[in-house]
Design a protein around this motif. Structure first.
Motif, PDB file in Angstrom:
ATOM      1  N   ASP A  53       0.861  -1.184   0.000  1.00 26.63           N
ATOM      2  CA  ASP A  53       0.000   0.000   0.000  1.00 26.63           C
ATOM      3  C   ASP A  53       0.899   1.236   0.000  1.00 26.63           C
ATOM      4  O   ASP A  53       1.121   1.868   1.022  1.00 26.63           O
ATOM      5  N   VAL A  54       1.425   1.567  -1.153  1.00 22.17           N
ATOM      6  CA  VAL A  54       2.452   2.591  -1.302  1.00 22.17           C
ATOM      7  C   VAL A  54       2.022   3.941  -0.733  1.00 22.17           C
ATOM      8  O   VAL A  54       2.793   4.613  -0.057  1.00 22.17           O
ATOM      9  N   ASP A  55       0.789   4.355  -0.980  1.00 19.93           N
ATOM     10  CA  ASP A  55       0.352   5.669  -0.512  1.00 19.93           C
ATOM     11  C   ASP A  55      -0.283   5.636   0.881  1.00 19.93           C
ATOM     12  O   ASP A  55      -0.756   6.654   1.377  1.00 19.93           O
ATOM     13  N   HIS A  56      -0.303   4.472   1.508  1.00 19.44           N
ATOM     14  CA  HIS A  56      -0.791   4.290   2.881  1.00 19.44           C
ATOM     15  C   HIS A  56      -2.223   4.776   3.085  1.00 19.44           C
ATOM     16  O   HIS A  56      -2.550   5.340   4.121  1.00 19.44           O
ATOM     17  N   ASP A  57      -3.069   4.511   2.102  1.00 22.14           N
ATOM     18  CA  ASP A  57      -4.468   4.917   2.235  1.00 22.14           C
ATOM     19  C   ASP A  57      -5.366   3.782   2.714  1.00 22.14           C
ATOM     20  O   ASP A  57      -6.582   3.933   2.808  1.00 22.14           O
ATOM     21  N   GLY A  58      -4.766   2.629   3.025  1.00 23.72           N
ATOM     22  CA  GLY A  58      -5.540   1.497   3.510  1.00 23.72           C
ATOM     23  C   GLY A  58      -6.118   0.632   2.411  1.00 23.72           C
ATOM     24  O   GLY A  58      -6.906  -0.273   2.678  1.00 23.72           O
ATOM     25  N   HIS A  59      -5.708   0.894   1.169  1.00 24.12           N
ATOM     26  CA  HIS A  59      -6.165   0.125   0.005  1.00 24.12           C
ATOM     27  C   HIS A  59      -4.990  -0.089  -0.943  1.00 24.12           C
ATOM     28  O   HIS A  59      -4.123   0.762  -1.054  1.00 24.12           O
ATOM     29  N   ILE A  60      -4.998  -1.221  -1.625  1.00 23.05           N
ATOM     30  CA  ILE A  60      -3.997  -1.470  -2.661  1.00 23.05           C
ATOM     31  C   ILE A  60      -4.683  -1.220  -3.998  1.00 23.05           C
ATOM     32  O   ILE A  60      -5.624  -1.920  -4.373  1.00 23.05           O
ATOM     33  N   SER A  61      -4.219  -0.203  -4.699  1.00 29.73           N
ATOM     34  CA  SER A  61      -4.822   0.174  -5.978  1.00 29.73           C
ATOM     35  C   SER A  61      -4.323  -0.733  -7.089  1.00 29.73           C
ATOM     36  O   SER A  61      -3.367  -1.501  -6.912  1.00 29.73           O
ATOM     37  N   GLN A  62      -4.941  -0.629  -8.254  1.00 32.29           N
ATOM     38  CA  GLN A  62      -4.503  -1.420  -9.398  1.00 32.29           C
ATOM     39  C   GLN A  62      -3.070  -1.063  -9.783  1.00 32.29           C
ATOM     40  O   GLN A  62      -2.296  -1.945 -10.154  1.00 32.29           O
ATOM     41  N   ASP A  63      -2.706   0.210  -9.694  1.00 34.45           N
ATOM     42  CA  ASP A  63      -1.328   0.607 -10.008  1.00 34.45           C
ATOM     43  C   ASP A  63      -0.344   0.003  -9.014  1.00 34.45           C
ATOM     44  O   ASP A  63       0.746  -0.418  -9.391  1.00 34.45           O
ATOM     45  N   GLU A  64      -0.731  -0.051  -7.739  1.00 30.83           N
ATOM     46  CA  GLU A  64       0.136  -0.657  -6.734  1.00 30.83           C
ATOM     47  C   GLU A  64       0.265  -2.158  -6.976  1.00 30.83           C
ATOM     48  O   GLU A  64       1.341  -2.728  -6.784  1.00 30.83           O
ATOM     49  N   ILE A  65      -0.806  -2.794  -7.409  1.00 27.74           N
ATOM     50  CA  ILE A  65      -0.753  -4.226  -7.744  1.00 27.74           C
ATOM     51  C   ILE A  65       0.183  -4.461  -8.918  1.00 27.74           C
ATOM     52  O   ILE A  65       1.013  -5.367  -8.894  1.00 27.74           O
ATOM     53  N   LYS A  66       0.064  -3.638  -9.951  1.00 30.72           N
ATOM     54  CA  LYS A  66       0.955  -3.768 -11.115  1.00 30.72           C
ATOM     55  C   LYS A  66       2.414  -3.661 -10.690  1.00 30.72           C
ATOM     56  O   LYS A  66       3.263  -4.447 -11.105  1.00 30.72           O
ATOM     57  N   ARG A  67       2.717  -2.671  -9.864  1.00 27.83           N
ATOM     58  CA  ARG A  67       4.083  -2.444  -9.402  1.00 27.83           C
ATOM     59  C   ARG A  67       4.572  -3.635  -8.585  1.00 27.83           C
ATOM     60  O   ARG A  67       5.687  -4.105  -8.758  1.00 27.83           O
ATOM     61  N   LEU A  68       3.718  -4.127  -7.702  1.00 32.17           N
ATOM     62  CA  LEU A  68       4.060  -5.274  -6.871  1.00 32.17           C
ATOM     63  C   LEU A  68       4.419  -6.491  -7.720  1.00 32.17           C
ATOM     64  O   LEU A  68       5.449  -7.125  -7.517  1.00 32.17           O
ATOM     65  N   VAL A  69       3.575  -6.814  -8.678  1.00 34.01           N
ATOM     66  CA  VAL A  69       3.810  -7.980  -9.536  1.00 34.01           C
ATOM     67  C   VAL A  69       5.118  -7.814 -10.309  1.00 34.01           C
ATOM     68  O   VAL A  69       5.911  -8.738 -10.412  1.00 34.01           O
ATOM     69  N   GLN A  70       5.357  -6.626 -10.828  1.00 30.64           N
ATOM     70  CA  GLN A  70       6.581  -6.355 -11.582  1.00 30.64           C
ATOM     71  C   GLN A  70       7.820  -6.548 -10.715  1.00 30.64           C
ATOM     72  O   GLN A  70       8.788  -7.179 -11.123  1.00 30.64           O
ATOM     73  N   VAL A  71       7.777  -6.022  -9.485  1.00 29.24           N
ATOM     74  CA  VAL A  71       8.937  -6.114  -8.599  1.00 29.24           C
ATOM     75  C   VAL A  71       9.200  -7.555  -8.187  1.00 29.24           C
ATOM     76  O   VAL A  71      10.328  -8.043  -8.253  1.00 29.24           O
ATOM     77  N   VAL A  72       8.151  -8.255  -7.753  1.00 31.59           N
ATOM     78  CA  VAL A  72       8.337  -9.604  -7.217  1.00 31.59           C
ATOM     79  C   VAL A  72       8.630 -10.622  -8.310  1.00 31.59           C
ATOM     80  O   VAL A  72       9.517 -11.457  -8.179  1.00 31.59           O
ATOM     81  N   SER A  73       7.899 -10.547  -9.428  1.00 32.05           N
ATOM     82  CA  SER A  73       8.070 -11.566 -10.469  1.00 32.05           C
ATOM     83  C   SER A  73       9.083 -11.162 -11.535  1.00 32.05           C
ATOM     84  O   SER A  73       9.613 -12.014 -12.233  1.00 32.05           O
ATOM     85  N   GLY A  74       9.309  -9.863 -11.680  1.00 27.17           N
ATOM     86  CA  GLY A  74      10.194  -9.392 -12.733  1.00 27.17           C
ATOM     87  C   GLY A  74       9.496  -9.237 -14.071  1.00 27.17           C
ATOM     88  O   GLY A  74      10.110  -8.830 -15.049  1.00 27.17           O
ATOM     89  N   HIS A  75       8.197  -9.556 -14.115  1.00 26.48           N
ATOM     90  CA  HIS A  75       7.435  -9.468 -15.355  1.00 26.48           C
ATOM     91  C   HIS A  75       6.128  -8.718 -15.110  1.00 26.48           C
ATOM     92  O   HIS A  75       5.421  -9.024 -14.150  1.00 26.48           O
ATOM     93  N   PRO A  76       5.811  -7.778 -15.972  1.00 26.84           N
ATOM     94  CA  PRO A  76       4.541  -7.051 -15.777  1.00 26.84           C
ATOM     95  C   PRO A  76       3.347  -7.914 -16.166  1.00 26.84           C
ATOM     96  O   PRO A  76       3.460  -8.824 -16.979  1.00 26.84           O
ATOM     97  N   TRP A  77       2.206  -7.628 -15.545  1.00 30.51           N
ATOM     98  CA  TRP A  77       0.955  -8.278 -15.933  1.00 30.51           C
ATOM     99  C   TRP A  77       0.347  -7.560 -17.113  1.00 30.51           C
ATOM    100  O   TRP A  77       0.499  -6.344 -17.261  1.00 30.51           O
ATOM    101  N   THR A  78      -0.344  -8.312 -17.924  1.00 28.37           N
ATOM    102  CA  THR A  78      -1.126  -7.699 -18.994  1.00 28.37           C
ATOM    103  C   THR A  78      -2.383  -7.104 -18.374  1.00 28.37           C
ATOM    104  O   THR A  78      -2.753  -7.426 -17.235  1.00 28.37           O
ATOM    105  N   GLU A  79      -3.061  -6.264 -19.114  1.00 29.85           N
ATOM    106  CA  GLU A  79      -4.323  -5.695 -18.627  1.00 29.85           C
ATOM    107  C   GLU A  79      -5.347  -6.790 -18.368  1.00 29.85           C
ATOM    108  O   GLU A  79      -6.143  -6.706 -17.431  1.00 29.85           O
TER     109      GLU A  79
END
Length: 151
Positions: free
Chosen positions: A17-43
């Motif tokens: 939860d990068v912006d600490h608003d108590g929710h994980i946004s779609q952009d935060e999910i994309k970033r998370l997947v990219q960092v952990v897996s090394g590969h971005p998700w498709t839409e």
């Protein structure tokens, strides 16, 4: 199926939860997947994940939805905190040294959460030559989580 420790889930949630608003946004999910897996998700992959996880259809993931998703779909042996640590542990020796940390932040810095970077920086400030263990990383994540105030 065994459930994840709620404390570890809260830590993991707070790091994603990068912006600490108590929710994980779609952009935060994309970033998370990219960092952990090394590969971005498709839409399409992101849409499928959101359909599965975002049960209140708010467009983001709250702590309750995150907990349900983790307990239903992620084996307890593969909790994301270890994966996140392993992103920095390039040698796979169980430690993150300063060189590994600098290489990852240089290559993936724009994809990382500042809290994730700060956890390592704080440890390295105490001892420039130290190697960060997984346990130290968890302790640092715990400090970050305790300092947050969710809405």
């Amino acid at each position: 199926m065994a459930t994840h420790d709620i404390h570890e889930l809260k830590l993991l949630f707070s790091l994603f939860d990068v912006d600490h608003d108590g929710h994980i946004s779609q952009d935060e999910i994309k970033r998370l997947v990219q960092v952990v897996s090394g590969h971005p998700w498709t839409e399409e992959q992101l849409a499928a994940f959101m359909q599965l996880t975002d049960t209140d259809t708010s467009g983001d993931i709250n702590m309750e939805e995150f907990t349900v998703m983790m307990n239903q779909y992620v084996p307890t042996s593969t909790l994301g905190l270890r994966d996140l640590f392993n992103t920095f542990d390039l040698s796979g020796d169980g430690y993150v040294d300063k060189q590994e940390f600098e290489k990852v932040t240089k290559e993936k810095g724009n994809e990382l959460n500042q809290d994730q970077i700060d956890i390592f920086n704080k440890i390295f400030q105490q001892d420039e030559n130290s190697k960060v263990t997984y346990e130290q990383f968890i302790d640092g994540a715990t400090e970050v989580y305790k300092s947050l105030k969710f809405n």
